[in-house]
Write a protein that holds these residues in place. Structure first.
Motif, short mmCIF file in Angstrom:
data_model
loop_
_atom_site.label_atom_id
_atom_site.label_comp_id
_atom_site.label_asym_id
_atom_site.label_seq_id
_atom_site.Cartn_x
_atom_site.Cartn_y
_atom_site.Cartn_z
N ALA A 1 0.84 -1.21 0.00
CA ALA A 1 0.00 0.00 0.00
C ALA A 1 0.86 1.25 0.00
N GLN A 2 1.95 1.23 0.75
CA GLN A 2 2.82 2.42 0.82
C GLN A 2 3.62 2.59 -0.47
N ALA B 1 1.27 3.97 -2.84
CA ALA B 1 0.80 5.31 -2.45
C ALA B 1 1.77 6.39 -2.92
N ILE B 2 3.05 6.13 -2.82
CA ILE B 2 4.04 7.14 -3.23
C ILE B 2 3.93 7.40 -4.74
N ARG B 3 3.74 6.33 -5.50
CA ARG B 3 3.57 6.50 -6.95
C ARG B 3 2.26 7.23 -7.25
N ASN C 1 0.63 9.39 -5.42
CA ASN C 1 0.70 10.83 -5.16
C ASN C 1 1.38 11.57 -6.30
N ARG D 1 -10.90 5.12 7.22
CA ARG D 1 -9.62 5.50 7.84
C ARG D 1 -8.51 5.50 6.81
N TRP D 2 -7.54 6.37 7.03
CA TRP D 2 -6.36 6.41 6.19
C TRP D 2 -5.53 5.15 6.39
N ILE D 3 -4.95 4.68 5.30
CA ILE D 3 -3.94 3.61 5.38
C ILE D 3 -2.58 4.26 5.12
N ALA D 4 -2.36 4.70 3.91
CA ALA D 4 -1.18 5.49 3.56
C ALA D 4 -1.66 6.48 2.51
N GLU D 5 -1.54 7.76 2.78
CA GLU D 5 -2.09 8.77 1.87
C GLU D 5 -1.45 8.61 0.48
N SER E 1 8.37 12.58 -4.31
CA SER E 1 7.01 12.15 -3.96
C SER E 1 6.99 11.73 -2.50
N TRP E 2 5.82 11.38 -1.99
CA TRP E 2 5.68 11.17 -0.55
C TRP E 2 4.43 10.36 -0.24
N THR E 3 4.40 9.79 0.96
CA THR E 3 3.15 9.26 1.52
C THR E 3 3.19 9.45 3.02
N ARG E 4 2.03 9.63 3.62
CA ARG E 4 1.92 9.70 5.08
C ARG E 4 1.21 8.44 5.54
N THR E 5 1.87 7.64 6.35
CA THR E 5 1.35 6.34 6.78
C THR E 5 0.62 6.46 8.11
N TRP E 6 -0.60 5.93 8.13
CA TRP E 6 -1.44 5.97 9.34
C TRP E 6 -1.69 4.59 9.91
N HIS E 7 -1.53 3.57 9.09
CA HIS E 7 -1.81 2.20 9.53
C HIS E 7 -0.55 1.59 10.14
N MET F 1 5.76 18.55 -4.01
CA MET F 1 6.80 18.05 -4.91
C MET F 1 7.67 19.21 -5.40
#
Lengths: 388, 132
Positions: free
Chosen positions: A143-144, A147-149, A151, A197-201, B60-66, B106
């Motif tokens: 998922a992460q 997710a980065i791709r 975004n 709920r968010w998993i990975a934005e 690029s980026w992601t914010r992880t909540w899980h 970005m």
């Protein structure tokens, strides 16, 4: 004409699917059931199967299936490399290669996944890919990675995030109407999707496929032989597997143009060139969506839309059978039909071409199976119920 | 996955010493990442490890909540980024300080310092990036 064009076919299909952790049998037992079902579907003696192909680090080495199946002689035993679902369509190409080269005559393509036997799929996929660069960044799950791709696709390439919702809704719409789907009877709750709920934005819970226990098997034989078996053949018209320069296992250093894609540009190019077909010829798409954005990126890669017009094409009304122009995941896809490492998408491809789908596309003749997106090695295939 | 093993060993050893070391082809000058034993473009096997400043931009980026397994040492949510390192173009995975939970942009300028990420019983050297 390319040697793969219409020369082999899927003659039988079988699937067993359960909620994650709920399989009544261990993994190998479920797989044997699915293979027996595929053989029964074609009315072919399972002992006659002489080849097996899988993908995604499946743990069931074919030689171990021989006692339960009564296999007389194993002649072809192979897998497509890669830890994710990128190899799913390539597995059919590999089976065809065995048949066309005379190395096997009746080949089972399969994938089996039972959590009690093999653990979580997401963990298994990452075990294949994890390294210290990823661990140090806290990137430990598909998922992460996706997710980065995603975004980058949304923010840098201007794809509106709203298309993800339409894609997910379309899968659920079909799954809700498919008695074999885990989401049977449940249309997507749009508010629940938006507030999940968010998993990975940018992914919330329902942007992510969720795993099931089960197995599916496909009996492949030559096109000629398929015509003598019980069910109407689903001909393989073409298959491409691989990666182009600038895409792959590159620690995020993919070519900047390819980075936000799902990896299929070279695959789609080859697939269309070798079949003489174009996106306009595709009646229905079974689209492997591990995550919503990667499903969208796959549709772009396969030429159905562009960054600029994606919102005009990836619209709920356009994606559903029978009325949409680009019906996708008519069984419910990975989101709503079920997720046994994507194998359900191939199952629905055959059902749709046989006229057995719960969400039939009127006069569907040609179906694209777009394999697991975003994997370092990806693949896609085209099937048809007649040879155009 | 041992830190001192593999083609990228000088990268990890550099971080332990507080420096960012990246590989460059001694033949054609191309930056090579992931680290390799041979330049696929010119064929040279002369790999020159070169120091670069921990300065770059967000790719690029992601914010992880899980709470995924192996991230137990990180407070949720946390931001992971792909950073483009200045003066070479190599992209590195890393983490970004996220005190005010402002979405990364970005192209935004960032600077890094060496920290560590605890995974099971190991501390993996990590570039922790901050804005500005």
């Amino acid at each position: 004409m390319h040697p793969l064009y219409g020369t082999t076919a899927v003659a039988g299909i079988g699937m067993r699917q359960y909620r994650r952790g709920a399989s009544p049998l261990p993994e190998q037992g479920v797989l044997v059931e699915a293979i027996l079902a595929a053989c029964a579907d074609a009315d072919l003696d399972p002992a006659e199967v002489d080849g097996f192909v899988s993908y995604g680090d499946d743990r069931n080495e074919p030689v171990r299936l021989m006692p339960a199946l009564g296999t007389r002689e194993l002649k072809w035993s192979s897998v497509v490399w890669g830890g994710g679902g990128g190899g799913i369509a390539g597995a059919f190409g590999l089976a065809a290669a065995a048949i066309l080269s005379g190395q096997a005559r009746a080949v089972i393509v399969f994938r089996a996944l039972v959590e009690g036997s093999s653990g979580r799929l997401s963990a298994a996929v990452m075990a294949h890919h994890l390294n210290d660069h990823m661990l140090a960044a806290g990137i430990v799950a598909p998922a992460q990675v996706c997710a980065i791709r995603a975004n980058r696709m949304y923010e840098h390439h201007g794809v509106p995030k709203s298309v993800a919702e339409d894609l997910v809704r379309a899968s659920y719409y079909h799954g809700a109407r498919n008695p074999e789907a885990v989401a049977y009877g449940d249309d997507l709750d749009v508010e629940g999707f938006r507030d999940a709920r968010w998993i990975a934005e940018p992914f919330r819970l329902f942007d992510c496929s969720r795993e099931n226990d089960g197995a599916a098997a496909f009996l492949m034989v030559s096109a000629e032989r398929a015509r003598d078996l019980k069910k109407a053949p689903a001909y393989l018209l073409g298959c491409a597997n691989g990666a182009e320069k600038g895409w792959g296992d590159l620690l995020e250093n993919d070519d900047a143009v390819l980075y936000p894609t799902a990896g299929f540009r070279s695959i789609a190019r080859r697939l269309y060139a070798e079949t003489g077909l174009s996106p306009a010829d595709i009646d229905v798409v079974q689209l492997y969506e591990n995550f919503s954005a990667q499903g969208v990126a796959s549709l772009i890669d396969h030429g159905f839309c562009t960054y600029e017009n994606v919102a005009e094409v990836v619209r709920f009304d356009n994606l559903i059978a029978p009325s949409g122009k680009l019906p996708i995941n008519t069984g419910g896809g990975n989101f709503a039909q079920g997720f046994i490492h994507g194998i359900g998408t191939a199952y629905e491809a055959v059902k749709q071409l046989r006229g057995e789908s719960s969400n039939p596309v009127p006069d569907a003749k040609i179906c694209l199976l777009a394999g697991g997106p975003g994997a370092p090695t990806v693949s896609s295939a085209i099937f048809a119920n007649e040879i155009p | 996955m041992d830190v001192i093993d593999g083609a990228d060993a000088p990268y990890w050893n550099g971080l332990v010493e507080g420096r960012l070391m990246l590989p460059r082809c001694g033949g054609c000058g191309d930056w090579l990442w992931p680290a390799v034993s041979r330049c696929g473009k010119c064929g040279s096997e002369a790999i020159e490890w070169t120091a670069r400043a921990m300065a770059g931009t967000i790719f690029s980026w992601t914010r992880t909540w899980h709470r995924f397994g192996f991230t137990e040492s990180l407070d949720l949510p946390f931001v992971s980024i792909v950073a483009t390192v200045d003066d070479c173009g190599i992209r590195l995975l890393g983490r970004l300080d996220d005190p005010d939970r402002i979405d990364p942009v970005m192209g935004e300028t960032i600077t890094g310092r060496v920290g560590a990420t605890r995974v099971e019983n190991r501390d993996i050297p990590t570039i922790i990036w901050s804005r500005g």
